[in-house]
Design an enzyme around this catalytic site. Structure first.
Site, PDB file in Angstrom:
ATOM      1  N   LYS A 113      -9.343   7.937 -11.384  1.00  0.00           N
ATOM      2  CA  LYS A 113      -8.914   6.613 -10.937  1.00  0.00           C
ATOM      3  C   LYS A 113      -7.549   6.242 -11.525  1.00  0.00           C
ATOM      4  CE  LYS A 113     -13.652   4.834 -10.475  1.00  0.00           C
ATOM      5  NZ  LYS A 113     -14.611   3.781 -10.903  1.00  0.00           N
ATOM      6  N   ASP A 147       0.829  -1.201   0.000  1.00  0.00           N
ATOM      7  CA  ASP A 147       0.000   0.000   0.000  1.00  0.00           C
ATOM      8  C   ASP A 147       0.869   1.258   0.000  1.00  0.00           C
ATOM      9  OD1 ASP A 147      -2.426   1.455   0.111  1.00  0.00           O
ATOM     10  OD2 ASP A 147      -2.245   1.658   2.274  1.00  0.00           O
TER      11      ASP A 147
END
Length: 248
Positions: free
Chosen positions: A213, A167
């Site tokens: 996105k 992440d």
């Protein structure tokens, strides 16, 4: 607390104001340096860059650091050094924190807040890593040395620690492409365990961008690329600072 802090600062100022026993020239230089300081002496004006080598780095970590660091410079025909395609990203142990509703967190919490991957005082104890980004190839590479506090299965790195680093790497990569962003989805497949204390490569690649996105693929491999430890896909959504301030 404000009065206590004021007395503390006043005390340090009185210490620095004591007469110097050195020669007048030294005293003059000392006074000039004090006038240029922006903060009291006990506090450092320069944050520590945690992406630089320290005593805990093993030979493989150092070797890969030197390899990618050398790619950050490009030598021309005239033997001049110019910026190369890769860039090392500095890493610090804290960032500005906001609470929902546009209100700052309390000063006490702010002073103690630390980034999760940079909150260990002992070098090499947990997440020891450095990131390099290549904007031309839209790639990001992280060299990770997993410390002894990241144990999950006996002798191996905890799956949550691996997810944290994926992440971190993919999020940093996405923020280099269209900052700021927040994680919308993280899909991870664990292929083989990572031995505790080993050094691995985490490679992040841009798949595509669709409006706000950003889709990114990531893989964690041994340093020679012979073993795939983990692979993942991530989706990040561009946000505005007001989104954080308002908590919406």
């Amino acid at each position: 607390m404000a009065r206590s802090l004021a007395r503390l600062v006043k005390g340090f100022q009185s210490i620095t104001a004591l007469p110097a026993v050195a020669a007048p020239a030294c005293a003059s230089l000392r006074s000039a340096s004090l006038r240029t300081m922006a903060v009291p002496l006990p506090f450092s004006s320069k944050p520590r860059d945690f992406s630089l080598p320290n005593v805990s780095w093993g030979p493989e970590m150092l070797r890969l650091y030197e390899f990618y660091n050398n790619l950050c410079e490009r030598e021309t025909e005239g033997a001049e050094k110019r910026r190369g395609p890769w860039q090392r990203l500095p890493s610090y142990n804290r960032s500005l924190k906001y609470a929902t509703g546009g209100v700052y967190l309390s000063k006490i919490i702010q002073s103690k807040a630390r980034l999760f991957t940079r909150n260990m005082r002992n070098p090499g104890a947990a997440f020891e890593y450095v990131l390099f980004v290549n904007k031309e190839e839209q790639r990001c590479v992280c060299i990770l040395q997993a410390g002894h506090l990241l144990e999950g299965p006996p002798g191996h790195v905890h799956g949550g620690a691996i997810a944290t680093m994926i992440d971190t790497v993919t999020g940093t990569h996405a923020s280099q492409l269209c900052e700021p962003v927040m994680t919308a989805n993280l899909n991870i497949n664990y292929r083989s365990p990572i031995p505790l204390g080993s050094t691995v490569l985490i490679e992040s690649t841009l798949d595509r961008k669709e409006g706000k996105k950003t889709y990114i693929s990531c893989k964690v491999t041994s340093t020679d690329g012979s073993k795939l430890h983990t692979e993942a896909t991530a989706l990040f959504v561009s946000i505005s600072i007001s989104h954080l301030l308002l908590g919406g």
